[in-house]
Design a protein around this motif. Sequence first.
Motif, mmCIF file in Angstrom:
data_model
loop_
_atom_site.group_PDB
_atom_site.id
_atom_site.type_symbol
_atom_site.label_atom_id
_atom_site.label_comp_id
_atom_site.label_asym_id
_atom_site.label_seq_id
_atom_site.Cartn_x
_atom_site.Cartn_y
_atom_site.Cartn_z
ATOM 1 N N GLU A 154 0.823 -1.124 0.244
ATOM 2 C CA GLU A 154 0.044 0.043 -0.068
ATOM 3 C C GLU A 154 0.909 1.230 -0.176
ATOM 4 O O GLU A 154 0.659 2.236 -0.755
ATOM 5 C CB GLU A 154 -0.888 -0.230 1.329
ATOM 6 N N ASP A 155 1.970 1.245 0.832
ATOM 7 C CA ASP A 155 2.871 2.419 0.689
ATOM 8 C C ASP A 155 3.596 2.600 -0.394
ATOM 9 O O ASP A 155 3.434 3.712 -0.885
ATOM 10 C CB ASP A 155 3.961 2.136 1.873
ATOM 11 N N VAL A 156 4.075 1.548 -1.306
ATOM 12 C CA VAL A 156 4.629 1.543 -2.468
ATOM 13 C C VAL A 156 3.346 2.202 -3.493
ATOM 14 O O VAL A 156 3.917 3.246 -4.234
ATOM 15 C CB VAL A 156 5.021 0.574 -2.969
ATOM 16 N N LEU A 157 2.206 1.512 -3.503
ATOM 17 C CA LEU A 157 1.164 2.156 -4.359
ATOM 18 C C LEU A 157 0.920 3.526 -4.237
ATOM 19 O O LEU A 157 0.713 4.421 -5.097
ATOM 20 C CB LEU A 157 -0.024 1.377 -4.310
ATOM 21 N N ASP A 158 0.811 4.150 -2.793
ATOM 22 C CA ASP A 158 0.348 5.481 -2.492
ATOM 23 C C ASP A 158 1.729 6.308 -3.179
ATOM 24 O O ASP A 158 1.304 7.491 -3.426
ATOM 25 C CB ASP A 158 0.239 5.732 -0.827
ATOM 26 N N GLN A 159 2.882 5.824 -2.811
ATOM 27 C CA GLN A 159 3.919 6.697 -3.278
ATOM 28 C C GLN A 159 4.160 6.777 -4.740
ATOM 29 O O GLN A 159 4.027 7.893 -5.511
ATOM 30 C CB GLN A 159 5.428 5.995 -2.863
ATOM 31 N N ARG A 160 3.517 5.674 -5.524
ATOM 32 C CA ARG A 160 3.697 5.600 -7.009
ATOM 33 C C ARG A 160 2.620 6.531 -7.530
ATOM 34 O O ARG A 160 2.656 7.454 -8.486
ATOM 35 C CB ARG A 160 3.350 4.457 -7.572
ATOM 36 N N VAL A 161 1.379 6.651 -6.868
ATOM 37 C CA VAL A 161 0.230 7.497 -7.241
ATOM 38 C C VAL A 161 0.416 9.002 -7.083
ATOM 39 O O VAL A 161 0.228 9.921 -7.925
ATOM 40 C CB VAL A 161 -1.081 6.892 -6.634
ATOM 41 N N ALA A 162 0.929 9.118 -5.942
ATOM 42 C CA ALA A 162 1.519 10.616 -5.688
ATOM 43 C C ALA A 162 2.538 11.006 -6.677
ATOM 44 O O ALA A 162 2.307 12.279 -6.899
ATOM 45 C CB ALA A 162 2.089 10.673 -4.212
ATOM 46 N N ALA A 163 3.324 10.394 -6.945
ATOM 47 C CA ALA A 163 4.557 10.812 -7.829
ATOM 48 C C ALA A 163 3.769 11.220 -9.351
ATOM 49 O O ALA A 163 4.190 11.995 -10.208
ATOM 50 C CB ALA A 163 5.615 9.737 -8.141
#
Length: 65
Positions: free
Chosen positions: A16-25
């Motif tokens: 979830e953290d990786v996904l959140d970071q990717r979406v934010a980027a």
Amino acid sequence: MLNKGLRALTPLPAFEDVLDQRVAAALRRLGFPDAVELARMREQITDLQQRLEALGPAPKGRDCR
């Protein structure tokens, strides 16, 4: 047994953290504001709304556009 199966379907927090970071980027690359910038804009909108309300209703007439 059902509870154990549901836990298996729940994404891992790290994923979830990786996904959140990717979406934010991706959103940053598209020019979307981040959470801090959105909060600042909300404050500005609230301030502008209060200023407009303090001015009262817009005058009606031919010269007003």
